[in-house]
Write an enzyme that holds these catalytic residues in place. Sequence first.
Site, short mmCIF file in Angstrom:
data_model
loop_
_atom_site.label_atom_id
_atom_site.label_comp_id
_atom_site.label_asym_id
_atom_site.label_seq_id
_atom_site.Cartn_x
_atom_site.Cartn_y
_atom_site.Cartn_z
N LYS A 1 0.82 -1.22 0.00
CA LYS A 1 0.00 0.00 0.00
C LYS A 1 0.86 1.27 0.00
O LYS A 1 2.03 1.26 0.37
CB LYS A 1 -0.99 -0.03 1.17
CG LYS A 1 -2.12 -1.03 0.87
CD LYS A 1 -3.26 -0.99 1.83
CE LYS A 1 -4.37 -1.92 1.35
NZ LYS A 1 -5.47 -2.05 2.34
N ARG B 1 -3.30 -10.04 4.78
CA ARG B 1 -3.78 -10.18 3.39
C ARG B 1 -2.66 -9.65 2.50
O ARG B 1 -2.35 -8.46 2.53
CB ARG B 1 -5.05 -9.36 3.21
CG ARG B 1 -5.63 -9.42 1.84
CD ARG B 1 -6.90 -8.58 1.76
NE ARG B 1 -7.45 -8.58 0.42
CZ ARG B 1 -6.99 -7.82 -0.57
NH1 ARG B 1 -5.96 -6.99 -0.34
NH2 ARG B 1 -7.52 -7.87 -1.77
N1 LIG Z 1 -10.20 -7.11 4.39
C1 LIG Z 1 -9.51 -6.34 3.51
N2 LIG Z 1 -9.80 -6.40 2.19
C2 LIG Z 1 -9.12 -5.61 1.32
N3 LIG Z 1 -9.42 -5.66 0.00
C3 LIG Z 1 -8.76 -4.85 -0.89
C4 LIG Z 1 -7.75 -4.00 -0.44
C5 LIG Z 1 -7.04 -3.12 -1.41
O1 LIG Z 1 -5.84 -3.70 -1.76
P1 LIG Z 1 -5.62 -4.49 -3.16
O2 LIG Z 1 -6.16 -3.57 -4.22
O3 LIG Z 1 -4.18 -4.70 -3.21
O4 LIG Z 1 -6.37 -5.75 -3.10
N4 LIG Z 1 -7.41 -3.93 0.88
C6 LIG Z 1 -8.10 -4.72 1.78
C7 LIG Z 1 -7.81 -4.69 3.19
O5 LIG Z 1 -6.95 -3.94 3.67
N5 LIG Z 1 -8.55 -5.51 4.00
#
Ligand SMILES: Nc1nc2ncc(COP(=O)(O)O)nc2c(=O)[nH]1
Length: 268
Positions: free
Chosen positions: A204, A244
């Site tokens: 991020k 994650r």
């Molecule tokens: N539970 C949860 N779900 C998520 N889904 C997408 C993203 C955005 O990141 P990406 O675009 O790299 O998937 N961040 C989160 C998060 O911090 N927590």
Amino acid sequence: MGVVNVTPDSFSDGGKWFDPDAAIQHGFDLVREGADIVDVGGESTRPGAARVSQEEELARVVPVIRELAAGGVVVSVDTMRAEVAKAAVEAGARLVNDVSGGLADPEMPRVVAATGVAYVVMHWRGHSHDMDSRAIYTDVVTEVREELSKRVDLVLAEGVTEEQIVLDPGLGFAKNAEHNWALLAGIPHLAELGFPLLIGASRKRFLGRLLADPDGTPRPFSRCDDATLAVTALAAQAGAWCVRVHEVGPNADAVRVAAAWKRAGAGT
Ligand SMILES: Nc1nc2ncc(COP(=O)(O)O)nc2c(=O)[nH]1
């Protein structure tokens, strides 16, 4: 939790896994690298992202979820839509990862209650197009904790059980870099709510900013996996239930290091 974004535009891997066969293959690869869960999403949540239609989101995620679940993978569906969650669970998903914590679709808690699957309630203050305007806190840890607690009360009232709930502070969702660091340092306070915590820091922007060049150019997300590893080890040690991440293998190693360290300390 390994990430499979079946999207053309996610910030950290947009387009690589948009083809269903590539997404399915990547999901199995992540399990081989050590993922306990594979999180399949069909709608980018990066700041400013345009929404996709429900039909498009269903078409993207259901075939991938079905194949991975049939292959024995524990799959979570990353969606804010109750209809998508329902179809995903019917295709074999065992967790619903709702970045809106039930705010985007009032039907979601009832679908989660009816299916009995695990439910990730993430802290959220609105859709990507304007969430940065909501990144205003006097004490971000206290306020996120209170707002998550209110979401828990609401979903419990809709029939979700405490055993189903996982909480997530939502790093980068209506939070700036300073808020993200405070929430990471505040994991023990969030853990006092009594639910497992999921942390999503992988690649991020706040990591890229921390590691910026002397001229201020942020480190590109593709070179933030080492910083992600450090967050993983520290979050594990602070008590996080799950992280994650996009690059699973090294993060699975970091979790094992933190676990060995904690076991050794437990003896003292
Ligand atoms: N539970 C949860 N779900 C998520 N889904 C997408 C993203 C955005 O990141 P990406 O675009 O790299 O998937 N961040 C989160 C998060 O911090 N927590």
